[in-house]
Design a protein around this motif. Sequence first.
Motif, PDB file in Angstrom:
ATOM      1  N   GLU A   3       2.401 -10.008  -6.603  1.00 50.85           N
ATOM      2  CA  GLU A   3       1.850 -10.709  -5.440  1.00 50.85           C
ATOM      3  C   GLU A   3       0.768  -9.853  -4.795  1.00 50.85           C
ATOM      4  OE1 GLU A   3       3.366 -13.346  -1.631  1.00 50.85           O
ATOM      5  OE2 GLU A   3       4.786 -11.999  -2.590  1.00 50.85           O
ATOM      6  N   ASP A   4      -0.417 -10.428  -4.647  1.00 50.75           N
ATOM      7  CA  ASP A   4      -1.560  -9.696  -4.085  1.00 50.75           C
ATOM      8  C   ASP A   4      -2.193 -10.547  -2.985  1.00 50.75           C
ATOM      9  OD1 ASP A   4      -3.646  -7.940  -3.664  1.00 50.75           O
ATOM     10  OD2 ASP A   4      -4.816  -8.623  -5.383  1.00 50.75           O
ATOM     11  N   PRO A   5      -1.519 -10.609  -1.818  1.00 52.49           N
ATOM     12  CA  PRO A   5      -2.012 -11.515  -0.769  1.00 52.49           C
ATOM     13  C   PRO A   5      -3.345 -11.043  -0.189  1.00 52.49           C
ATOM     14  CG  PRO A   5      -0.195 -10.174   0.062  1.00 52.49           C
ATOM     15  CD  PRO A   5      -0.328  -9.859  -1.401  1.00 52.49           C
ATOM     16  N   THR A   6      -4.155 -12.006   0.226  1.00 48.03           N
ATOM     17  CA  THR A   6      -5.420 -11.694   0.892  1.00 48.03           C
ATOM     18  C   THR A   6      -5.115 -11.403   2.358  1.00 48.03           C
ATOM     19  OG1 THR A   6      -6.462 -13.267  -0.605  1.00 48.03           O
ATOM     20  CG2 THR A   6      -7.753 -12.593   1.292  1.00 48.03           C
ATOM     21  N   GLY A   7      -5.622 -10.286   2.870  1.00 48.24           N
ATOM     22  CA  GLY A   7      -5.412  -9.965   4.287  1.00 48.24           C
ATOM     23  C   GLY A   7      -3.981  -9.533   4.578  1.00 48.24           C
ATOM     24  N   ILE A   8      -3.538  -9.766   5.821  1.00 46.35           N
ATOM     25  CA  ILE A   8      -2.189  -9.358   6.221  1.00 46.35           C
ATOM     26  C   ILE A   8      -1.181 -10.286   5.550  1.00 46.35           C
ATOM     27  CG2 ILE A   8      -0.591  -9.105   8.175  1.00 46.35           C
ATOM     28  CD1 ILE A   8      -3.084  -8.582   9.940  1.00 46.35           C
ATOM     29  N   PRO A   9      -0.167  -9.723   4.874  1.00 44.71           N
ATOM     30  CA  PRO A   9       0.800 -10.587   4.176  1.00 44.71           C
ATOM     31  C   PRO A   9       1.562 -11.496   5.144  1.00 44.71           C
ATOM     32  CG  PRO A   9       1.059  -8.287   3.510  1.00 44.71           C
ATOM     33  CD  PRO A   9       0.132  -8.296   4.677  1.00 44.71           C
ATOM     34  N   ASN A  10       1.815 -12.720   4.717  1.00 45.14           N
ATOM     35  CA  ASN A  10       2.625 -13.662   5.501  1.00 45.14           C
ATOM     36  C   ASN A  10       4.098 -13.531   5.152  1.00 45.14           C
ATOM     37  OD1 ASN A  10       0.604 -15.296   6.943  1.00 45.14           O
ATOM     38  ND2 ASN A  10      -0.135 -15.664   4.871  1.00 45.14           N
ATOM     39  N   ASN A  11       4.389 -12.932   4.008  1.00 44.64           N
ATOM     40  CA  ASN A  11       5.764 -12.894   3.510  1.00 44.64           C
ATOM     41  C   ASN A  11       6.342 -11.490   3.601  1.00 44.64           C
ATOM     42  OD1 ASN A  11       5.530 -15.626   2.908  1.00 44.64           O
ATOM     43  ND2 ASN A  11       4.673 -15.198   0.894  1.00 44.64           N
ATOM     44  N   LEU A  12       7.672 -11.428   3.628  1.00 38.97           N
ATOM     45  CA  LEU A  12       8.373 -10.172   3.882  1.00 38.97           C
ATOM     46  C   LEU A  12       8.114  -9.103   2.817  1.00 38.97           C
ATOM     47  CD1 LEU A  12      10.470  -8.503   5.483  1.00 38.97           C
ATOM     48  CD2 LEU A  12      12.253  -9.649   4.137  1.00 38.97           C
ATOM     49  N   MET A  13       8.322  -9.435   1.551  1.00 37.10           N
ATOM     50  CA  MET A  13       8.289  -8.386   0.527  1.00 37.10           C
ATOM     51  C   MET A  13       6.931  -7.699   0.383  1.00 37.10           C
ATOM     52  SD  MET A  13       9.936  -6.423  -1.398  1.00 37.10           S
ATOM     53  CE  MET A  13      11.579  -7.053  -1.735  1.00 37.10           C
ATOM     54  N   PRO A  14       5.807  -8.450   0.308  1.00 37.86           N
ATOM     55  CA  PRO A  14       4.534  -7.720   0.210  1.00 37.86           C
ATOM     56  C   PRO A  14       4.269  -6.855   1.444  1.00 37.86           C
ATOM     57  CG  PRO A  14       4.160 -10.090   0.339  1.00 37.86           C
ATOM     58  CD  PRO A  14       5.621  -9.898   0.150  1.00 37.86           C
ATOM     59  N   TYR A  15       4.797  -7.274   2.600  1.00 44.61           N
ATOM     60  CA  TYR A  15       4.640  -6.436   3.802  1.00 44.61           C
ATOM     61  C   TYR A  15       5.421  -5.133   3.628  1.00 44.61           C
ATOM     62  CZ  TYR A  15       2.859  -6.035   8.539  1.00 44.61           C
ATOM     63  OH  TYR A  15       2.119  -5.654   9.633  1.00 44.61           O
ATOM     64  N   ILE A  16       6.669  -5.253   3.142  1.00 41.56           N
ATOM     65  CA  ILE A  16       7.490  -4.062   2.898  1.00 41.56           C
ATOM     66  C   ILE A  16       6.798  -3.125   1.904  1.00 41.56           C
ATOM     67  CG2 ILE A  16       9.631  -3.237   1.808  1.00 41.56           C
ATOM     68  CD1 ILE A  16      11.084  -5.644   3.003  1.00 41.56           C
ATOM     69  N   THR A  17       6.291  -3.688   0.807  1.00 39.93           N
ATOM     70  CA  THR A  17       5.693  -2.829  -0.225  1.00 39.93           C
ATOM     71  C   THR A  17       4.391  -2.190   0.272  1.00 39.93           C
ATOM     72  OG1 THR A  17       4.563  -4.697  -1.305  1.00 39.93           O
ATOM     73  CG2 THR A  17       6.736  -4.090  -2.153  1.00 39.93           C
ATOM     74  N   GLN A  18       3.667  -2.898   1.141  1.00 38.74           N
ATOM     75  CA  GLN A  18       2.439  -2.301   1.694  1.00 38.74           C
ATOM     76  C   GLN A  18       2.757  -1.174   2.678  1.00 38.74           C
ATOM     77  OE1 GLN A  18      -0.541  -5.134   3.017  1.00 38.74           O
ATOM     78  NE2 GLN A  18      -0.588  -6.170   1.032  1.00 38.74           N
ATOM     79  N   VAL A  19       3.876  -1.304   3.390  1.00 41.43           N
ATOM     80  CA  VAL A  19       4.346  -0.180   4.223  1.00 41.43           C
ATOM     81  C   VAL A  19       4.738   0.979   3.316  1.00 41.43           C
ATOM     82  CG1 VAL A  19       6.154   0.610   5.816  1.00 41.43           C
ATOM     83  CG2 VAL A  19       5.092  -1.634   6.169  1.00 41.43           C
ATOM     84  N   ALA A  20       5.481   0.674   2.254  1.00 36.78           N
ATOM     85  CA  ALA A  20       5.976   1.717   1.333  1.00 36.78           C
ATOM     86  C   ALA A  20       4.838   2.490   0.683  1.00 36.78           C
ATOM     87  CB  ALA A  20       6.863   1.090   0.267  1.00 36.78           C
ATOM     88  N   VAL A  21       3.734   1.804   0.421  1.00 32.43           N
ATOM     89  CA  VAL A  21       2.615   2.446  -0.283  1.00 32.43           C
ATOM     90  C   VAL A  21       1.634   3.106   0.705  1.00 32.43           C
ATOM     91  CG1 VAL A  21       0.882   0.581  -0.496  1.00 32.43           C
ATOM     92  CG2 VAL A  21       1.363   2.045  -2.456  1.00 32.43           C
ATOM     93  N   GLY A  22       1.935   2.963   2.020  1.00 30.80           N
ATOM     94  CA  GLY A  22       1.116   3.619   3.042  1.00 30.80           C
ATOM     95  C   GLY A  22      -0.060   2.800   3.534  1.00 30.80           C
ATOM     96  N   LYS A  23      -0.134   1.548   3.102  1.00 32.07           N
ATOM     97  CA  LYS A  23      -1.241   0.686   3.518  1.00 32.07           C
ATOM     98  C   LYS A  23      -1.038   0.171   4.946  1.00 32.07           C
ATOM     99  CE  LYS A  23      -3.906  -3.158   1.551  1.00 32.07           C
ATOM    100  NZ  LYS A  23      -3.980  -4.119   0.451  1.00 32.07           N
ATOM    101  N   ARG A  24       0.253   0.017   5.335  1.00 27.67           N
ATOM    102  CA  ARG A  24       0.585  -0.402   6.704  1.00 27.67           C
ATOM    103  C   ARG A  24       1.595   0.567   7.302  1.00 27.67           C
ATOM    104  NH1 ARG A  24      -2.242  -4.811   7.265  1.00 27.67           N
ATOM    105  NH2 ARG A  24      -2.774  -5.833   5.316  1.00 27.67           N
ATOM    106  N   GLU A  25       1.549   0.677   8.638  1.00 26.92           N
ATOM    107  CA  GLU A  25       2.345   1.713   9.312  1.00 26.92           C
ATOM    108  C   GLU A  25       3.842   1.391   9.322  1.00 26.92           C
ATOM    109  OE1 GLU A  25       2.652   3.831  13.686  1.00 26.92           O
ATOM    110  OE2 GLU A  25       1.094   2.311  13.350  1.00 26.92           O
ATOM    111  N   LYS A  26       4.178   0.165   9.717  1.00 26.35           N
ATOM    112  CA  LYS A  26       5.595  -0.196   9.775  1.00 26.35           C
ATOM    113  C   LYS A  26       5.761  -1.706   9.660  1.00 26.35           C
ATOM    114  CE  LYS A  26       5.189   0.454  14.714  1.00 26.35           C
ATOM    115  NZ  LYS A  26       5.435   1.377  15.797  1.00 26.35           N
TER     116      LYS A  26
END
Length: 338
Positions: free
Chosen positions: A190-213
């Motif tokens: 999953e490669d959402p455009t912009g800020i993810p709307n769904n839980l998992m891509p948000y979690i993985t973007q936090v995990a990879v350091g792309k988002r703070e929390k």
Amino acid sequence: MKVLVTGGAGYIGSHTVVELLNDGYEVVIVDNYSNSKPEVLKRIKELTNKDFDFYEVDLLDRENLEKVFQENEISSVIHFAGLKAVGESVEIPLKYYHNNITGTLILCELMDKYDVKNIVFSSSATVYGMNNESPLTENLPLSTTNPYGSTKLMIEQILRDVYISDKDWSISLLRYFNPIGAHKSGRIGEDPTGIPNNLMPYITQVAVGKREKLSVFGNDYDTHDGTGVRDYIHVVDLAKGHIKALEKVLNTTGVDAYNLGTGKGYSVLDVVKNFEKATGVKIPYEIKERRAGDIATCFANPEKAKKELDWSSEKTLEDMCRDSWKWQSENPKGYEEK
């Protein structure tokens, strides 16, 4: 005879194309790249060692969509294409209604013209609205809380009316719950455009350091830990559900709705904890106000799909977390060229 996959470069579409090609189907993809990237097509070929036809066409472009039907012998359609962000649909409802419904009408008119009467439609559990108790069964009363969900429900009704008018049609309406995960190779995900709307891509973007929390919306729901409970399903299980639905529409006529879910509910914090356990990566989060239109609990009764399609989910929440992380950690910028 080929299977036309609209939106086949998207998240669920691309995983379904991989399963179709691996099962020996010939595939034609139509996608306008509104929420997908050309790179995914290369990776599908790499994963399957198979070729397929691709047309960069918007479903609203009748003239170019018709060329796809003229140039290929199409036996059936799996229809994913559509705008899909709930929040955005509230802000720009006319765009959602025009794109999702008009695009489907043009597609169905061309299917009718070229005598292609088998379709698997990507619907959503949002059609169950807010007033039904889980586990949700296919025969419950339907309602929606946002324009995105309304387009799904309207298209379901349009397809039912098409069948009433012409009993040669064969239609599967697949109501998904919450697709997460990625192909186990880590090559597509999953490669959402912009800020993810769904839980998992948000979690993985936090995990990879792309988002703070991670923002957790609401911790005062009537659930075991106060956070919202949902039915998360691995995208590869979901893709396999489309193959089973396709087999059915190719061999019967009629119209039927099926839930594609696991039948189990997990809370937001359950997913966070499972992700941390599966990957060893800590996910900082903060509790925020509930979002309007969110319900406490939503999960499927998947028995009908098991009985009539011979399909059930196989992958665990741990599989979903591990595969999501493999995809994100190996592709921190998604499909952008390295």
